[in-house]
Design a protein around this motif. Structure first.
Motif, mmCIF file in Angstrom:
data_model
loop_
_atom_site.group_PDB
_atom_site.id
_atom_site.type_symbol
_atom_site.label_atom_id
_atom_site.label_comp_id
_atom_site.label_asym_id
_atom_site.label_seq_id
_atom_site.Cartn_x
_atom_site.Cartn_y
_atom_site.Cartn_z
ATOM 1 N N GLY A 80 -8.291 58.067 -6.400
ATOM 2 C CA GLY A 80 -8.812 57.785 -5.075
ATOM 3 C C GLY A 80 -9.653 58.905 -4.488
ATOM 4 O O GLY A 80 -10.311 58.714 -3.478
ATOM 5 N N GLY A 81 -9.627 60.073 -5.120
ATOM 6 C CA GLY A 81 -10.430 61.184 -4.636
ATOM 7 C C GLY A 81 -9.984 61.695 -3.282
ATOM 8 O O GLY A 81 -8.911 61.337 -2.785
ATOM 9 N N GLY A 82 -10.789 62.551 -2.688
ATOM 10 C CA GLY A 82 -10.492 63.075 -1.359
ATOM 11 C C GLY A 82 -10.046 64.524 -1.404
ATOM 12 O O GLY A 82 -9.520 65.001 -2.404
ATOM 13 N N HIS A 83 -10.289 65.210 -0.304
ATOM 14 C CA HIS A 83 -9.931 66.622 -0.201
ATOM 15 C C HIS A 83 -8.594 66.739 0.514
ATOM 16 O O HIS A 83 -8.293 65.950 1.405
ATOM 17 N N ARG A 84 -7.767 67.691 0.093
ATOM 18 C CA ARG A 84 -6.476 67.893 0.741
ATOM 19 C C ARG A 84 -6.254 69.380 1.000
ATOM 20 O O ARG A 84 -6.725 70.225 0.235
ATOM 21 N N LYS A 85 -5.507 69.646 2.066
ATOM 22 C CA LYS A 85 -5.109 71.022 2.365
ATOM 23 C C LYS A 85 -3.593 71.009 2.555
ATOM 24 O O LYS A 85 -3.082 70.245 3.374
ATOM 25 N N PHE A 86 -2.874 71.784 1.758
ATOM 26 C CA PHE A 86 -1.422 71.822 1.860
ATOM 27 C C PHE A 86 -0.972 73.223 2.266
ATOM 28 O O PHE A 86 -1.462 74.219 1.736
ATOM 29 N N GLY A 87 -0.032 73.274 3.203
ATOM 30 C CA GLY A 87 0.430 74.568 3.698
ATOM 31 C C GLY A 87 1.340 75.284 2.709
ATOM 32 O O GLY A 87 2.061 74.660 1.947
ATOM 33 N N ILE A 88 1.259 76.618 2.717
ATOM 34 C CA ILE A 88 2.161 77.445 1.916
ATOM 35 C C ILE A 88 3.069 78.182 2.901
ATOM 36 O O ILE A 88 2.579 78.926 3.756
ATOM 37 N N THR A 89 4.357 77.953 2.811
ATOM 38 C CA THR A 89 5.291 78.606 3.719
ATOM 39 C C THR A 89 5.417 80.088 3.398
ATOM 40 O O THR A 89 5.322 80.934 4.281
ATOM 41 N N ARG A 90 5.646 80.380 2.122
ATOM 42 C CA ARG A 90 5.875 81.775 1.745
ATOM 43 C C ARG A 90 5.702 81.991 0.247
ATOM 44 O O ARG A 90 5.788 81.047 -0.545
ATOM 45 N N VAL A 91 5.463 83.250 -0.102
ATOM 46 C CA VAL A 91 5.482 83.675 -1.502
ATOM 47 C C VAL A 91 6.377 84.886 -1.566
ATOM 48 O O VAL A 91 6.232 85.798 -0.747
ATOM 49 N N HIS A 92 7.341 84.877 -2.431
ATOM 50 C CA HIS A 92 8.153 86.084 -2.574
ATOM 51 C C HIS A 92 8.407 86.480 -4.016
ATOM 52 O O HIS A 92 8.255 85.681 -4.925
ATOM 53 N N MET A 93 8.763 87.760 -4.194
ATOM 54 C CA MET A 93 8.993 88.312 -5.527
ATOM 55 C C MET A 93 10.474 88.200 -5.859
ATOM 56 O O MET A 93 11.326 88.393 -4.989
ATOM 57 N N GLU A 94 10.771 87.895 -7.101
ATOM 58 C CA GLU A 94 12.165 87.908 -7.531
ATOM 59 C C GLU A 94 12.229 88.033 -9.035
ATOM 60 O O GLU A 94 11.213 88.127 -9.706
ATOM 61 N N GLU A 95 13.447 88.075 -9.564
ATOM 62 C CA GLU A 95 13.602 88.196 -11.009
ATOM 63 C C GLU A 95 14.158 86.907 -11.577
ATOM 64 O O GLU A 95 14.874 86.169 -10.910
ATOM 65 N N ASP A 96 13.830 86.660 -12.833
ATOM 66 C CA ASP A 96 14.316 85.463 -13.508
ATOM 67 C C ASP A 96 15.728 85.712 -14.021
ATOM 68 O O ASP A 96 16.167 86.860 -14.137
ATOM 69 N N ALA A 97 16.427 84.628 -14.318
ATOM 70 C CA ALA A 97 17.743 84.732 -14.945
ATOM 71 C C ALA A 97 17.558 84.611 -16.451
ATOM 72 O O ALA A 97 16.462 84.355 -16.934
ATOM 73 N N GLY A 98 18.625 84.802 -17.192
ATOM 74 C CA GLY A 98 18.558 84.606 -18.637
ATOM 75 C C GLY A 98 18.452 83.130 -18.949
ATOM 76 O O GLY A 98 18.386 82.287 -18.051
ATOM 77 N N LYS A 99 18.431 82.829 -20.229
ATOM 78 C CA LYS A 99 18.285 81.425 -20.629
ATOM 79 C C LYS A 99 19.620 80.927 -21.146
ATOM 80 O O LYS A 99 20.131 81.440 -22.131
ATOM 81 N N LEU A 100 20.155 79.941 -20.426
ATOM 82 C CA LEU A 100 21.432 79.350 -20.839
ATOM 83 C C LEU A 100 21.140 78.242 -21.834
ATOM 84 O O LEU A 100 20.272 77.422 -21.602
ATOM 85 N N LEU A 101 21.869 78.231 -22.893
ATOM 86 C CA LEU A 101 21.665 77.171 -23.873
ATOM 87 C C LEU A 101 22.957 76.393 -24.014
ATOM 88 O O LEU A 101 24.022 76.972 -24.194
ATOM 89 N N HIS A 102 22.809 75.098 -23.867
ATOM 90 C CA HIS A 102 23.974 74.241 -24.038
ATOM 91 C C HIS A 102 23.813 73.598 -25.389
ATOM 92 O O HIS A 102 22.988 72.720 -25.557
#
Lengths: 565, 142
Positions: free
Chosen positions: A180-202
């Protein structure tokens, strides 16, 4: 519940247009047989033009219910940064390394180990904050978010809580024409830094390790749990959107734009399959006109843009159906998983309650202080971002389809720009790149950086055709050789003697030869079968080995056929 | 679990004492009023009531026997009282600080360095099965 809705939907077109439905199910849909209950309107959007009739009937039924409701969608995106080392220790990080090889006392959370922040993390956060038009906090800090989960060695995640590094931005995007096309503008509340966790494998059931911070027991029936701590401590940026999206497509395009932005910035590979870009989506619906929000449901396990789109549209239909049946109390605050195989969302855990993360300022890390000069220097070094590129291409007069294609991949855009700066015609350059070059890359599974044709030679090729030195047909032939082997347009033209024949006398001679060799056809032509002009033109072109200037050829041919010689 | 519990508690005290100076009237487990304008969903507790100890132990994954609850309750109460004293400090003319130290950045270059003694790290893992660390199936408390 949901199955009732979808059954209804399916029965409808089935009765009305049985053959059409069959052809659709056999040929077009890529979902598995199991999904027969769950083909939502979304999939129809994915496959627009092929079968029109059932699509309409299907859409109508869903629309009937969903028309009265408005969906509110917000997205949390985790972007894994492409730093060489982790956020708080010098362990190298490479996706796919041997498990538990890139570890040290810091990322394993051993007592006494102290984190030291990687300067690149700040740099990348500032880049992204600026690119998303955010206000940067010149003073921010890290906090501890505490929860217990086996992939989190320290028992807390170092994150940013009340003072994130960037807040209050927005992202601009253009919806593709097929949606359908068209231009959109979406708000960004915040950007923050953090660390990832390990990878859990089931073991036995894939990997659901992404951001499962739940304290509940949905996995308790699995036999064995193991963890790989290579990813523990890898830097992430979390981007929280405003609840500005209304459809699955808008959400998927928002995610796609974030991917473009992080790739343009060079801060992440943005690869969803590897989990470098992970989206958690919140969906609620409300009757149109109502101002308060409905109960929101979170969806996880979205590994592609199309699954974001389909999961959301499924969820909207599910919630709308419950509403329309007076069972809105069954929409509860919960986390649901998107099941790709079944094409539906299923409950993962209910009643999240208020998680008590007991945030407090990370005592082992100092305040994060940015100077205005630092921010300015990064601001000045930002590349042209996707939105700016699209607007520039649009102003050049390219169609939105061209604009979206060219700006989608930064390398393609750079190639295009380089071709233009070598003097190529804008539309012709776009056509060559989107046509023959794109097809070649697709066939050979190459990226634009891998092809041997340089932008300068592409510009040369375009110029040679435009000036009439070579024909368009020869141009295409040269192109495939240049793509595969490299070299120069001039070199190839000379080497293969491909210069277009634009001398009327020479072309005339060839035409005479062809006409004299085909007296029968000439007779037929002169008897009124003028379509045979094409036959003569083809013969002359063949004789010239494709080098005759087609315009000139046809002009002279016509004169001669009509007996002016 | 017993020794772990003790460790957690000592840790707890220590961290609290150190970090609380940075955020003035804002000790972490008593999010009383936030200096910033943001309003978070964390439960607001009225000023300086001793926490529900069994609940606190539960959140920290510490098993406390009833007699241990009795033993620890006054100690936790004491910690809370220390903060009570801090509440009395007049901060009217003091700029809110994000952190106590104002020296600022102590950053690291993004240069990889492999930790050499990995064998010792792996050896200290309670349950290891090449190449993975084995972990409890699930930690379900809520």
């Amino acid at each position: 519940m949901a199955s009732t809705l979808f059954r209804t939907i399916q029965i409808h077109p089935f009765l009305l247009y049985p053959t059409a439905l069959f052809s659709r199910r056999n040929g077009v849909l890529y979902c598995t047989m199991k999904s027969s209950q769950t083909q939502t309107a979304t999939q129809e959007k994915q496959q627009p033009p092929k079968v029109k009739v059932p699509q309409h009937a299907l859409k109508k039924t869903v629309d009937k219910i969903t028309r009265d409701y408005e969906a509110i969608i917000g997205i949390e995106t985790h972007v894994q940064l492409s730093t060489l080392t982790k956020a708080f220790c010098s362990c190298p990080y490479n996706y796919g390394s041997q498990p538990n090889t890139s570890i040290c006392p810091i990322c394993m959370g051993l007592p006494g180990a102290l984190p030291v922040l990687n300067s690149k993390v700040i740099k990348f956060a500032v880049k992204l904050g600026l690119a998303l038009n955010c206000k940067l906090s010149l003073n921010s800090k890290f906090d501890r978010k505490q929860y217990f989960y086996p992939d989190l060695p320290k028992g807390y995640q170092i994150s940013q809580f009340d003072i994130p590094i960037a807040t209050g931005g927005y992202v601009d995007l253009d919806l593709p024409l097929e949606f359908g096309g068209g231009h959109r503008k979406f708000g960004i509340t915040r950007v923050h830094m953090e660390e990832d966790a390990g990878k859990l494998l089931h073991s036995g059931n894939g990997d659901y390790s992404q951001e499962i911070t739940s304290l509940t027991s949905i996995y308790s029936y699995f036999s064995k749990h193991t963890v790989d701590l290579n990813r523990a401590g890898v830097p992430l940026l979390e981007i929280v959107s405003e609840p500005d999206m209304r459809t699955g497509i808008e959400a998927a395009e928002y995610a796609a734009e974030l991917q473009r932005v992080v790739r343009y910035l060079g801060i992440s590979n943005g690869n969803m399959q590897e989990g470098s870009l992970r989206c958690d989506v919140n969906v609620s619906i409300r009757p149109v006109g109502q101002s308060e929000f409905g109960t929101k449901v979170e969806i996880k396990n979205l590994n592609s843009f199309s699954s974001i789109n389909r999961a959301i549209d499924f969820e909207i239909s599910r919630q709308a159906l419950l509403h329309s049946q007076g069972q809105s109390d069954q929409i509860v605050q919960e986390t649901r998983l998107w099941e790709e195989g079944a094409q539906k969302t299923v409950t993962m855990r209910k009643k999240e309650g208020l998680s008590d993360y007991r945030y407090f300022p990370e005592p082992d890390l100092p305040e994060v202080i940015l100077t205005q000069e630092y921010v300015d220097s990064i601001s000045n070094s930002l590349p042209e971002l996707p939105e700016a590129k699209r607007r520039r291409y649009e102003k050049m007069g390219l169609s939105m389809q061209d604009v979206l294609f060219l700006a989608n991949d930064m390398n393609v855009a750079e190639y295009f720009d380089a071709t233009l700066s070598s003097g190529a015609d804008i539309k012709l350059a776009a056509n060559w790149i989107m046509g023959d070059i794109a097809a070649y890359m697709k066939n050979e599974k190459l990226s634009i950086n891998d092809i041997k044709l340089t932008p300068q030679e592409l510009a040369e090729l375009i110029a040679s055709i435009k000036s009439g030195t070579i024909s368009g047909k020869i141009g295409k032939e040269i192109l495939s050789e240049l793509l595969a082997k490299g070299g120069t347009v001039k070199g190839l033209i000379e080497e293969k003697d491909l210069i277009q024949i634009a001398d009327p006398v020479e072309i005339g001679k060839m035409i005479d030869k062809v006409i004299s060799e085909n007296p029968k056809q000439l007779e037929q032509y002169r008897g009124g079968k003028t379509k045979l002009q094409g036959f003569f033109a083809g013969q002359v072109m063949k004789l010239s080995k494709g080098k005759a200037n087609p315009g000139l050829l046809n002009k002279i041919l016509l004169e001669k056929l009509n007996g002016q010689s | 679990m017993g020794s772990r519990a003790l460790l957690m508690l000592t840790n707890f005290n220590f961290k609290t004492t150190v970090s609380s100076f940075g955020s003035a009237s804002n000790p972490f487990f008593l999010i009383k009023n936030n200096l910033r304008t943001r309003n978070f969903s964390t439960k607001t507790r009225s000023s300086l009531q001793p926490p529900d100890l069994p609940g606190l132990a539960e959140t920290a994954r510490i098993s406390l026997a009833p007699n241990e609850v009795e033993e620890f309750a006054p100690k936790i109460g004491q910690v809370i009282d220390w903060f009570g004293q801090l509440q009395a400090v007049d901060l009217d003319n003091v700029e809110p600080a994000i952190r106590a130290d104002t020296e600022g950045d102590n950053l690291r270059e993004d240069a990889p360095q492999t930790f050499e003694n990995k064998e010792a790290l792996i050896a200290s893992v309670p349950s290891y099965e090449e190449p993975y660390i084995k972990v409890p199936k699930v930690l379900n408390k809520e």
